[in-house]
Design a protein around this motif. Structure first.
Motif, mmCIF file in Angstrom:
data_model
loop_
_atom_site.group_PDB
_atom_site.id
_atom_site.type_symbol
_atom_site.label_atom_id
_atom_site.label_comp_id
_atom_site.label_asym_id
_atom_site.label_seq_id
_atom_site.Cartn_x
_atom_site.Cartn_y
_atom_site.Cartn_z
ATOM 1 N N ALA A 251 4.668 3.901 2.769
ATOM 2 C CA ALA A 251 4.365 2.613 2.139
ATOM 3 C C ALA A 251 4.257 1.545 3.211
ATOM 4 N N VAL A 252 3.298 0.662 3.051
ATOM 5 C CA VAL A 252 3.096 -0.436 4.005
ATOM 6 C C VAL A 252 3.230 -1.749 3.258
ATOM 7 N N TYR A 253 4.011 -2.660 3.826
ATOM 8 C CA TYR A 253 4.193 -3.978 3.218
ATOM 9 C C TYR A 253 3.395 -5.025 4.002
ATOM 10 N N ILE A 254 2.513 -5.706 3.328
ATOM 11 C CA ILE A 254 1.740 -6.785 3.950
ATOM 12 C C ILE A 254 2.312 -8.093 3.418
ATOM 13 N N PRO A 255 3.018 -8.846 4.276
ATOM 14 C CA PRO A 255 3.680 -10.062 3.789
ATOM 15 C C PRO A 255 2.653 -11.148 3.436
ATOM 16 N N PRO A 256 3.095 -12.192 2.741
ATOM 17 C CA PRO A 256 2.235 -13.334 2.499
ATOM 18 C C PRO A 256 1.679 -13.878 3.826
ATOM 19 N N PHE A 257 0.506 -14.468 3.791
ATOM 20 C CA PHE A 257 -0.129 -15.155 4.931
ATOM 21 C C PHE A 257 -0.735 -14.231 5.978
ATOM 22 N N TRP A 258 -0.778 -12.928 5.720
ATOM 23 C CA TRP A 258 -1.374 -12.000 6.695
ATOM 24 C C TRP A 258 -2.679 -11.423 6.137
ATOM 25 N N ALA A 259 -3.762 -11.590 6.898
ATOM 26 C CA ALA A 259 -5.020 -10.908 6.571
ATOM 27 C C ALA A 259 -4.820 -9.417 6.792
ATOM 28 N N HIS A 260 -5.582 -8.583 6.074
ATOM 29 C CA HIS A 260 -5.416 -7.132 6.214
ATOM 30 C C HIS A 260 -6.745 -6.412 6.103
ATOM 31 N N ARG A 261 -6.866 -5.396 6.943
ATOM 32 C CA ARG A 261 -8.058 -4.526 6.989
ATOM 33 C C ARG A 261 -7.570 -3.104 7.148
ATOM 34 N N SER A 262 -8.187 -2.139 6.453
ATOM 35 C CA SER A 262 -7.757 -0.739 6.525
ATOM 36 C C SER A 262 -8.800 0.079 7.274
ATOM 37 N N VAL A 263 -8.325 0.947 8.149
ATOM 38 C CA VAL A 263 -9.204 1.742 9.012
ATOM 39 C C VAL A 263 -8.871 3.217 8.837
ATOM 40 N N PRO B 283 -10.985 11.794 3.917
ATOM 41 C CA PRO B 283 -10.892 10.474 3.295
ATOM 42 C C PRO B 283 -9.469 9.913 3.391
ATOM 43 N N LEU B 284 -9.388 8.629 3.682
ATOM 44 C CA LEU B 284 -8.101 7.930 3.633
ATOM 45 C C LEU B 284 -7.982 7.353 2.222
ATOM 46 N N VAL B 285 -6.940 7.774 1.501
ATOM 47 C CA VAL B 285 -6.760 7.341 0.110
ATOM 48 C C VAL B 285 -5.407 6.674 -0.012
ATOM 49 N N PHE B 286 -5.383 5.478 -0.552
ATOM 50 C CA PHE B 286 -4.094 4.822 -0.780
ATOM 51 C C PHE B 286 -4.116 4.006 -2.060
ATOM 52 N N PHE B 287 -2.926 3.839 -2.611
ATOM 53 C CA PHE B 287 -2.693 3.011 -3.793
ATOM 54 C C PHE B 287 -2.281 1.630 -3.286
ATOM 55 N N ALA B 288 -2.671 0.577 -3.984
ATOM 56 C CA ALA B 288 -2.266 -0.780 -3.582
ATOM 57 C C ALA B 288 -1.945 -1.608 -4.812
ATOM 58 N N VAL B 289 -1.043 -2.555 -4.631
ATOM 59 C CA VAL B 289 -0.717 -3.472 -5.726
ATOM 60 C C VAL B 289 -0.481 -4.868 -5.155
ATOM 61 N N TYR B 290 -1.028 -5.875 -5.853
ATOM 62 C CA TYR B 290 -0.887 -7.260 -5.381
ATOM 63 C C TYR B 290 -0.931 -8.210 -6.575
ATOM 64 N N TYR C 138 0.860 -1.183 0.000
ATOM 65 C CA TYR C 138 0.000 0.000 0.000
ATOM 66 C C TYR C 138 0.901 1.239 0.000
ATOM 67 N N TYR C 139 0.421 2.290 -0.658
ATOM 68 C CA TYR C 139 1.150 3.566 -0.619
ATOM 69 C C TYR C 139 0.141 4.677 -0.316
ATOM 70 N N GLY C 140 0.340 5.344 0.817
ATOM 71 C CA GLY C 140 -0.618 6.357 1.269
ATOM 72 C C GLY C 140 -0.595 7.603 0.397
ATOM 73 N N LEU C 141 -1.781 8.091 0.040
ATOM 74 C CA LEU C 141 -1.893 9.311 -0.783
ATOM 75 C C LEU C 141 -2.467 10.481 0.012
#
Ligand code: M6P
Ligand code: ZN
Length: 177
Positions: free
Chosen positions: A122-134, A140-147, A94-97
């Motif tokens: 930037a936030v890195y979510i490794p494999p095997f981790w569930a993720h929720r954004s708050v 507004p919280l705006v972020f870019f994500a790539v997976y 994720y990359y915060g905007l």
């Protein structure tokens, strides 16, 4: 596939040509601890995703921007449903905007982390981790994500056990409960 670019002009997302996913209060109310009769009636958009997913092939990447609107459900900050990836050994960045938030992460051993996100972080979510954004801010919280495009979304697993902590507003600050 051939190389391409897309515009994420926040002032002109009406012309966005990818998947537009809109989650309103009634679509996601079950993830919150309490319910809110006013929100039930108004059914506002809690968050929306503008996603460029042209393939589900391993090797491709899917990318998107997410907008989580400011607000709470009886004090609990607006947030996404949260998911594991169906193909678990796949990560996400994720990359915060704009705005400020927390990315709640939890693995199947029960380890839990809340990682702050904001503009240019930037936030890195490794494999095997569930993720929720708050969204813990009043904008507004705006972020870019790539997976990885083949990752898929598994909502059920985390829905059953829940995230260990919830994020509430208290005296203009956030608390994890
Ligand atoms: C992030 C990404 C997306 C996800 C979106 C909404 O932008 O992780 O893949 O779809 O958040 O979250 P959810 O799918 O859990 O509702
Ligand atoms: Zn994901």
């Amino acid at each position: 596939m051939i190389p391409f670019s897309v515009s994420f002009d926040l002032n002109d997302l009406n012309n966005f040509s990818g998947n537009h996913i809109v989650r309103r209060y009634r679509d996601v109310k079950n993830v919150f601890l309490k319910q809110d009769p006013f929100l039930e009636k108004e059914n506002p958009i809690i968050y929306e995703v503008f996603e460029v997913a042209r393939s589900e092939r391993e090797g491709d990447l899917t990318f998107l921007i997410t907008i989580i609107y400011p607000g709470t459900v009886q004090g609990e900050y607006f947030m996404t449903k949260g998911h594991f990836h169906a193909i678990e050994p796949t990560a996400e960045v994720y990359y915060g905007l704009s705005g400020r938030g927390l990315i709640l992460c939890q693995n199947k051993s029960g380890d839990f982390e809340a990682i702050p996100i904001e503009k240019d972080k930037a936030v890195y979510i490794p494999p095997f981790w569930a993720h929720r954004s708050v969204n813990i801010s009043c904008e507004p919280l705006v972020f870019f994500a790539v997976y990885p495009s083949h990752a898929g979304h598994d909502y059920e697993t985390i829905e059953k056990c829940g995230f260990k902590k919830r994020v509430f507003a208290q005296n203009d600050k956030f608390i994890l409960i």
